[in-house]
Design an enzyme around this catalytic site. Sequence first.
Site, PDB file in Angstrom:
ATOM      1  N   HIS A  83       7.441  23.068  55.309  1.00 30.32           N
ATOM      2  CA  HIS A  83       6.025  23.148  55.641  1.00 30.32           C
ATOM      3  C   HIS A  83       5.141  23.676  54.517  1.00 30.32           C
ATOM      4  O   HIS A  83       3.996  23.274  54.391  1.00 30.32           O
ATOM      5  CB  HIS A  83       5.858  24.038  56.872  1.00 30.32           C
TER       6      HIS A  83
ATOM      7  N   ARG B 108       4.868  33.122  53.746  1.00 26.98           N
ATOM      8  CA  ARG B 108       3.419  33.072  53.992  1.00 26.98           C
ATOM      9  C   ARG B 108       3.096  33.403  55.438  1.00 26.98           C
ATOM     10  O   ARG B 108       3.688  32.854  56.364  1.00 26.98           O
ATOM     11  CB  ARG B 108       2.908  31.663  53.678  1.00 26.98           C
TER      12      ARG B 108
ATOM     13  N   GLY C 296      -8.290  18.602  47.398  1.00 19.78           N
ATOM     14  CA  GLY C 296      -8.232  19.335  48.668  1.00 19.78           C
ATOM     15  C   GLY C 296      -9.132  20.557  48.651  1.00 19.78           C
ATOM     16  O   GLY C 296     -10.108  20.620  47.890  1.00 19.78           O
ATOM     17  N   ALA C 297      -8.797  21.538  49.487  1.00 19.74           N
ATOM     18  CA  ALA C 297      -9.656  22.718  49.654  1.00 19.74           C
ATOM     19  C   ALA C 297      -9.848  23.477  48.341  1.00 19.74           C
ATOM     20  O   ALA C 297     -10.969  23.867  47.998  1.00 19.74           O
ATOM     21  CB  ALA C 297      -9.063  23.643  50.716  1.00 19.74           C
ATOM     22  N   ALA C 298      -8.771  23.694  47.588  1.00 21.74           N
ATOM     23  CA  ALA C 298      -8.878  24.471  46.344  1.00 21.74           C
ATOM     24  C   ALA C 298      -9.689  23.713  45.295  1.00 21.74           C
ATOM     25  O   ALA C 298     -10.603  24.268  44.676  1.00 21.74           O
ATOM     26  CB  ALA C 298      -7.484  24.803  45.811  1.00 21.74           C
TER      27      ALA C 298
ATOM     28  N   GLU D 144      -1.724  25.802  46.826  1.00 22.96           N
ATOM     29  CA  GLU D 144      -0.293  25.799  47.115  1.00 22.96           C
ATOM     30  C   GLU D 144       0.587  25.590  45.878  1.00 22.96           C
ATOM     31  O   GLU D 144       1.766  25.911  45.900  1.00 22.96           O
ATOM     32  CB  GLU D 144       0.032  24.724  48.170  1.00 22.96           C
TER      33      GLU D 144
ATOM     34  N   TRP E 166      -4.488  17.840  56.680  1.00 21.23           N
ATOM     35  CA  TRP E 166      -3.427  17.882  57.691  1.00 21.23           C
ATOM     36  C   TRP E 166      -3.312  19.236  58.376  1.00 21.23           C
ATOM     37  O   TRP E 166      -2.547  19.383  59.327  1.00 21.23           O
ATOM     38  CB  TRP E 166      -2.076  17.578  57.035  1.00 21.23           C
TER      39      TRP E 166
ATOM     40  N   GLU F  82      -1.965  33.939  65.877  1.00 20.25           N
ATOM     41  CA  GLU F  82      -0.758  33.206  65.501  1.00 20.25           C
ATOM     42  C   GLU F  82       0.348  34.193  65.144  1.00 20.25           C
ATOM     43  O   GLU F  82       0.092  35.387  64.981  1.00 20.25           O
ATOM     44  CB  GLU F  82      -1.050  32.266  64.313  1.00 20.25           C
TER      45      GLU F  82
ATOM     46  N   ARG G 186       7.485  32.897  61.263  1.00 18.57           N
ATOM     47  CA  ARG G 186       8.037  31.542  61.228  1.00 18.57           C
ATOM     48  C   ARG G 186       9.478  31.482  60.742  1.00 18.57           C
ATOM     49  O   ARG G 186      10.259  30.678  61.242  1.00 18.57           O
ATOM     50  CB  ARG G 186       7.207  30.682  60.280  1.00 18.57           C
TER      51      ARG G 186
ATOM     52  N   HIS H 100       8.359  25.048  58.863  1.00 16.90           N
ATOM     53  CA  HIS H 100       7.630  25.229  60.115  1.00 16.90           C
ATOM     54  C   HIS H 100       8.623  25.028  61.246  1.00 16.90           C
ATOM     55  O   HIS H 100       9.389  24.071  61.239  1.00 16.90           O
ATOM     56  CB  HIS H 100       6.482  24.226  60.250  1.00 16.90           C
TER      57      HIS H 100
END
Length: 531
Positions: A349, A384, A14-16, A373, A45, A113, A288, A237
């Site tokens: 989430h 978070r 993934g991103a990391a 994560e 996602w 947000e 959240r 979430h």
Amino acid sequence: MSGLRSDVLIVGSGAAGLTAALNLAERFRVTVLAKGALNEGSTAWAQGGIAAVLEPGDTFDSHIEDTMVAGAGLNDRATVEFVVERAPAAIERLRKLGVPFAMEGDALHLTREGGHSHRRIVHVADATGWAVQEALQRAAEAHPNITLVPDQVAIDLATSRHEERYSGAGHVWGVYAVDRRSGRVALYTARATILATGGAGRTYLFSTAPRGATGDGIAMAWRAGARVSNMEFMQFHPTCLYDLDVKNFLITEAVRGEGGHLLLPQGVPGGGERFMPRFDARAELAPRDIVARAIDHEIKRLGLDYVHLDISHQPADFVRSHFPTIYDKLLGLGIDMTRAPIPVVPAQHYTCGGIVVDRDGRTDLPGLYAAGECTQSGLHGANRLASNSLLECFVYGESAAAHIARAWDDLPPPPLIRAWDESRVTDSDEEVVIKQNWTEIRRFMWNYVGIVRTTKRLQRAASRIRLMTEEVADYYGHFRVTPDLIELRNLLQSADLIVRSALHRKESRGLHYTLDYPEMRPEAKDTILVP
């Protein structure tokens, strides 16, 4: 036994993981293992976006303060500063890789947000993660020094204990992984290993996480001797689509950010009315944890299956252009969000706790780094802040890579490691055991270790975990490993770490809310579990 030796091994695509790979590949040979397809992780996602200070009038101090407030004071301020100050540069690098962020004239279009005091979320409509994943993957696939290996399910870290000359030094030399296609176990070794394996969301019945989010990296690091911290802080979430056939479809925070209201469904007392103003002055834009608890409260109070999220009072073109992915998905299910409310329910989430790392992404174990994560870096604290998660992946993927490059001459090459021993096991004849235990874990974690907790519920979960741990250990000792068995073992280990952490915290703070200790203690302390 097949396998591969490289300079640096990265578990997770993934991103990391891909950020680290791209930063290392100029100098080193890098192998990236993916558990399934390369784009099946959580990054793809992520609907929301990436938080960064880019708007005139916004400041690093403001972003830092918003992060600290959301994190209920448990964040490490130096870490928050470190990440926030590197955000604009991270966005710039993604633009250079070709991520097509939404624009407004010559400037990036920014949304706001919950918990943010400014508009600072860069996004690609409502499918940011997918665009980021594609850009990183394209760059990684094109790089001659990066080898991407899909369908490798990591079983355990290969450590000093697995050296042909046994040692208790705790050094990490790579991983053992089972190949989904052949069923064979391979050994991947390297001078440095980076875990970028994502969270543990699938320990819960309702989760927005992909199926593979079974806490693998956290469980492997714990078994190898690394400390794990703050696992009680599971973010829920507030708004996941309630549809029994469509699991885990997220309705992004930004729907509330752009004016969506949470309503009680028609046909109950107060049907059609907004309820968030009763819980918080910020109403739908509260953080959240507050919104998720309010929805959970109303669902339990009135015996509902869901509440409604309604943005149909906004112009239809506005809704369609801001949320094309969600609009199309819902239309396919017979819901027109420009005319009707969306049934929503909270869902697990994000895993705010994880493997303890420093600002270089180093864990307690020599040769082992972690990013994203699966870690507890000090950024998120007890909750978070929206859109800080992808940001953490880019910043820590890069800082882990930078430390490996700086420390390269001090990282010894791997010694001879023993092959995986399958001489004493047979093929399982009882796959039903895995299925049964998997379902049971997710259900009792949802009921006993969910949004609102009590000591009694947590103790019930702990006693279930003790029984199942014996059963799974016995099963693991006798049968050949399969992807499902590996995931079950890691799910159970993750559930154990969550429950132990939750029982340890005698207060309510951020995402950990317990009816037995509703007050927040004056001093903010991390929960640190030592193997």
